[in-house]
Motif scaffolding. Structure first.
Motif, PDB file in Angstrom:
ATOM      1  N   ILE A  30       0.816  -1.234   0.000  1.00  0.00           N
ATOM      2  CA  ILE A  30       0.000   0.000   0.000  1.00  0.00           C
ATOM      3  C   ILE A  30       0.841   1.271   0.000  1.00  0.00           C
ATOM      4  CG2 ILE A  30      -2.299  -0.538   0.900  1.00  0.00           C
ATOM      5  CD1 ILE A  30      -1.237   0.138   3.681  1.00  0.00           C
ATOM      6  N   ARG A  31       2.107   1.179   0.386  1.00  0.00           N
ATOM      7  CA  ARG A  31       2.995   2.352   0.335  1.00  0.00           C
ATOM      8  C   ARG A  31       4.223   1.983  -0.501  1.00  0.00           C
ATOM      9  NH1 ARG A  31       1.626   2.301   5.771  1.00  0.00           N
ATOM     10  NH2 ARG A  31       3.706   1.570   6.364  1.00  0.00           N
ATOM     11  N   PRO A  32       4.036   1.930  -1.821  1.00  0.00           N
ATOM     12  CA  PRO A  32       5.122   1.423  -2.672  1.00  0.00           C
ATOM     13  C   PRO A  32       6.374   2.284  -2.588  1.00  0.00           C
ATOM     14  CG  PRO A  32       3.341   2.336  -3.993  1.00  0.00           C
ATOM     15  CD  PRO A  32       2.848   2.317  -2.592  1.00  0.00           C
ATOM     16  N   GLN A  33       7.522   1.620  -2.535  1.00  0.00           N
ATOM     17  CA  GLN A  33       8.830   2.295  -2.456  1.00  0.00           C
ATOM     18  C   GLN A  33       9.509   2.363  -3.821  1.00  0.00           C
ATOM     19  OE1 GLN A  33       9.929   3.494   0.650  1.00  0.00           O
ATOM     20  NE2 GLN A  33       7.839   2.938   1.217  1.00  0.00           N
ATOM     21  N   ALA A  34       8.852   1.859  -4.851  1.00  0.00           N
ATOM     22  CA  ALA A  34       9.406   1.817  -6.201  1.00  0.00           C
ATOM     23  C   ALA A  34       8.215   1.622  -7.150  1.00  0.00           C
ATOM     24  CB  ALA A  34      10.398   0.656  -6.322  1.00  0.00           C
ATOM     25  N   PRO A  35       8.432   1.777  -8.471  1.00  0.00           N
ATOM     26  CA  PRO A  35       7.309   1.607  -9.403  1.00  0.00           C
ATOM     27  C   PRO A  35       6.596   0.263  -9.252  1.00  0.00           C
ATOM     28  CG  PRO A  35       9.159   2.622 -10.520  1.00  0.00           C
ATOM     29  CD  PRO A  35       9.658   2.253  -9.150  1.00  0.00           C
ATOM     30  N   LYS A  36       7.355  -0.776  -8.936  1.00  0.00           N
ATOM     31  CA  LYS A  36       6.750  -2.080  -8.635  1.00  0.00           C
ATOM     32  C   LYS A  36       7.144  -2.453  -7.210  1.00  0.00           C
ATOM     33  CE  LYS A  36       5.374  -3.101 -12.945  1.00  0.00           C
ATOM     34  NZ  LYS A  36       3.997  -3.422 -13.349  1.00  0.00           N
ATOM     35  N   HIS A  37       6.151  -2.746  -6.394  1.00  0.00           N
ATOM     36  CA  HIS A  37       6.429  -3.150  -5.006  1.00  0.00           C
ATOM     37  C   HIS A  37       5.328  -4.113  -4.572  1.00  0.00           C
ATOM     38  CE1 HIS A  37       7.664  -1.787  -0.663  1.00  0.00           C
ATOM     39  NE2 HIS A  37       7.550  -3.092  -0.777  1.00  0.00           N
ATOM     40  N   VAL A  38       5.683  -5.370  -4.573  1.00  0.00           N
ATOM     41  CA  VAL A  38       4.726  -6.446  -4.296  1.00  0.00           C
ATOM     42  C   VAL A  38       5.193  -7.183  -3.043  1.00  0.00           C
ATOM     43  CG1 VAL A  38       3.735  -8.593  -5.206  1.00  0.00           C
ATOM     44  CG2 VAL A  38       4.186  -6.656  -6.758  1.00  0.00           C
ATOM     45  N   LEU A  39       4.243  -7.596  -2.220  1.00  0.00           N
ATOM     46  CA  LEU A  39       4.549  -8.398  -1.035  1.00  0.00           C
ATOM     47  C   LEU A  39       4.163  -9.847  -1.284  1.00  0.00           C
ATOM     48  CD1 LEU A  39       3.151  -5.972   1.702  1.00  0.00           C
ATOM     49  CD2 LEU A  39       5.525  -6.204   0.912  1.00  0.00           C
ATOM     50  N   VAL A  40       5.070 -10.751  -0.990  1.00  0.00           N
ATOM     51  CA  VAL A  40       4.833 -12.194  -1.102  1.00  0.00           C
ATOM     52  C   VAL A  40       4.725 -12.733   0.322  1.00  0.00           C
ATOM     53  CG1 VAL A  40       5.778 -14.376  -1.910  1.00  0.00           C
ATOM     54  CG2 VAL A  40       6.080 -12.305  -3.290  1.00  0.00           C
ATOM     55  N   VAL A  41       3.585 -13.347   0.619  1.00  0.00           N
ATOM     56  CA  VAL A  41       3.195 -13.613   1.999  1.00  0.00           C
ATOM     57  C   VAL A  41       2.727 -15.067   2.149  1.00  0.00           C
ATOM     58  CG1 VAL A  41       1.455 -12.956   3.737  1.00  0.00           C
ATOM     59  CG2 VAL A  41       2.496 -11.202   2.291  1.00  0.00           C
ATOM     60  N   PRO A  42       3.233 -15.782   3.128  1.00  0.00           N
ATOM     61  CA  PRO A  42       2.716 -17.136   3.356  1.00  0.00           C
ATOM     62  C   PRO A  42       1.279 -17.097   3.882  1.00  0.00           C
ATOM     63  CG  PRO A  42       4.254 -16.524   5.109  1.00  0.00           C
ATOM     64  CD  PRO A  42       4.287 -15.420   4.088  1.00  0.00           C
ATOM     65  N   ARG A  43       0.468 -18.039   3.458  1.00  0.00           N
ATOM     66  CA  ARG A  43      -0.897 -18.125   3.992  1.00  0.00           C
ATOM     67  C   ARG A  43      -0.890 -18.425   5.490  1.00  0.00           C
ATOM     68  NH1 ARG A  43      -4.986 -18.287   0.348  1.00  0.00           N
ATOM     69  NH2 ARG A  43      -4.415 -18.540  -1.853  1.00  0.00           N
ATOM     70  N   ALA A  44       0.059 -19.266   5.910  1.00  0.00           N
ATOM     71  CA  ALA A  44       0.168 -19.610   7.333  1.00  0.00           C
ATOM     72  C   ALA A  44       0.839 -18.460   8.079  1.00  0.00           C
ATOM     73  CB  ALA A  44       1.002 -20.875   7.488  1.00  0.00           C
ATOM     74  N   HIS A  45       0.444 -18.261   9.308  1.00  0.00           N
ATOM     75  CA  HIS A  45       1.087 -17.202  10.093  1.00  0.00           C
ATOM     76  C   HIS A  45       2.453 -17.665  10.588  1.00  0.00           C
ATOM     77  CE1 HIS A  45       1.392 -13.514  12.415  1.00  0.00           C
ATOM     78  NE2 HIS A  45       2.062 -14.274  13.273  1.00  0.00           N
ATOM     79  N   VAL A  46       3.496 -17.019  10.073  1.00  0.00           N
ATOM     80  CA  VAL A  46       4.876 -17.187  10.541  1.00  0.00           C
ATOM     81  C   VAL A  46       5.348 -15.762  10.815  1.00  0.00           C
ATOM     82  CG1 VAL A  46       7.200 -17.942   9.913  1.00  0.00           C
ATOM     83  CG2 VAL A  46       5.205 -19.202   9.041  1.00  0.00           C
ATOM     84  N   ALA A  47       5.909 -15.516  12.002  1.00  0.00           N
ATOM     85  CA  ALA A  47       6.142 -14.130  12.420  1.00  0.00           C
ATOM     86  C   ALA A  47       7.208 -13.439  11.571  1.00  0.00           C
ATOM     87  CB  ALA A  47       6.508 -14.081  13.896  1.00  0.00           C
ATOM     88  N   SER A  48       8.269 -14.150  11.248  1.00  0.00           N
ATOM     89  CA  SER A  48       9.349 -13.568  10.439  1.00  0.00           C
ATOM     90  C   SER A  48      10.225 -14.699   9.944  1.00  0.00           C
ATOM     91  CB  SER A  48      10.187 -12.573  11.253  1.00  0.00           C
ATOM     92  OG  SER A  48      11.103 -13.255  12.095  1.00  0.00           O
ATOM     93  N   LEU A  49      11.269 -14.366   9.194  1.00  0.00           N
ATOM     94  CA  LEU A  49      12.203 -15.403   8.732  1.00  0.00           C
ATOM     95  C   LEU A  49      12.846 -16.137   9.908  1.00  0.00           C
ATOM     96  CD1 LEU A  49      13.419 -16.576   6.077  1.00  0.00           C
ATOM     97  CD2 LEU A  49      15.334 -14.987   6.412  1.00  0.00           C
ATOM     98  N   TRP A  50      12.998 -15.454  11.017  1.00  0.00           N
ATOM     99  CA  TRP A  50      13.571 -16.077  12.223  1.00  0.00           C
ATOM    100  C   TRP A  50      12.794 -17.331  12.618  1.00  0.00           C
ATOM    101  CZ3 TRP A  50      17.819 -14.592  15.085  1.00  0.00           C
ATOM    102  CH2 TRP A  50      17.978 -15.210  16.327  1.00  0.00           C
ATOM    103  N   GLU A  51      11.497 -17.274  12.466  1.00  0.00           N
ATOM    104  CA  GLU A  51      10.638 -18.384  12.910  1.00  0.00           C
ATOM    105  C   GLU A  51      10.378 -19.407  11.812  1.00  0.00           C
ATOM    106  OE1 GLU A  51       9.929 -15.144  13.440  1.00  0.00           O
ATOM    107  OE2 GLU A  51      10.063 -15.026  15.625  1.00  0.00           O
ATOM    108  N   LEU A  52      10.851 -19.183  10.590  1.00  0.00           N
ATOM    109  CA  LEU A  52      10.513 -20.066   9.476  1.00  0.00           C
ATOM    110  C   LEU A  52      11.278 -21.392   9.581  1.00  0.00           C
ATOM    111  CD1 LEU A  52       9.007 -20.467   6.795  1.00  0.00           C
ATOM    112  CD2 LEU A  52      10.987 -19.475   5.637  1.00  0.00           C
ATOM    113  N   GLU A  53      10.556 -22.498   9.595  1.00  0.00           N
ATOM    114  CA  GLU A  53      11.177 -23.828   9.678  1.00  0.00           C
ATOM    115  C   GLU A  53      10.732 -24.750   8.545  1.00  0.00           C
ATOM    116  OE1 GLU A  53      10.179 -25.179  13.606  1.00  0.00           O
ATOM    117  OE2 GLU A  53      11.888 -24.081  14.487  1.00  0.00           O
ATOM    118  N   ASP A  54       9.619 -24.424   7.905  1.00  0.00           N
ATOM    119  CA  ASP A  54       8.989 -25.307   6.914  1.00  0.00           C
ATOM    120  C   ASP A  54       9.720 -25.158   5.570  1.00  0.00           C
ATOM    121  OD1 ASP A  54       7.296 -26.316   4.870  1.00  0.00           O
ATOM    122  OD2 ASP A  54       5.510 -25.905   6.073  1.00  0.00           O
TER     123      ASP A  54
END
Ligand code: AMP
Ligand code: ZN
Length: 112
Positions: A30-54
């Motif tokens: 919603i607040r793009p920092q460049a002409p293209k700014h897309v967020l890729v988001v897991p459907r499952a709730h994972v808090a951050s890369l720190w918590e990613l195990e799957d």
């Protein structure tokens, strides 16, 4: 459910999806920092890369970022970033990859 990205991923908050599969959704920032700014988001709730195990989810996120780069026409190059926790500047505590491009991006880290 108060997590904004869980609500978007589940469809509780209607959002135009640029990419969707069983693991991942992608949508415009919603607040793009460049002409293209897309967020890729897991459907499952994972808090951050720190918590990613799957491992399957990790692969799905990276492949989705690659697909978004192609579908957004970013063949000249772009950047994939994930901010992690407080010192990483993470504001939304649900793991996401920023896919950023559409013009030359300059140095990755500002020397302030
Ligand atoms: P980060 O600082 O890495 O947590 O980035 C969070 C990003 O989410 C920021 O770039 C925000 O502009 C973006 N954002 C926050 N709420 C929404 C929303 N409802 N829809 C799309 N992007 C959002
Ligand atoms: Zn969430």
């Amino acid at each position: 459910m108060t997590c904004i990205f869980c609500q978007i991923a589940s469809g509780k908050i209607a959002t135009d999806l640029l990419y969707s599969d069983e693991h991942v959704v992608a949508f415009q920032d919603i607040r793009p920092q460049a002409p293209k700014h897309v967020l890729v988001v897991p459907r499952a709730h994972v808090a951050s890369l720190w918590e990613l195990e799957d491992r399957e989810l990790a692969g799905a996120l990276l492949l989705a970022a690659a697909e978004v780069g192609r579908s957004q026409g970013l063949g000249a190059g772009y950047r994939v970033i994930t901010n992690i926790r407080k010192h990483g500047g993470q504001e939304v505590p649900h793991l996401h990859l920023h896919v950023v491009g559409g013009h030359p991006l300059g140095p990755m880290l500002q020397q302030d």
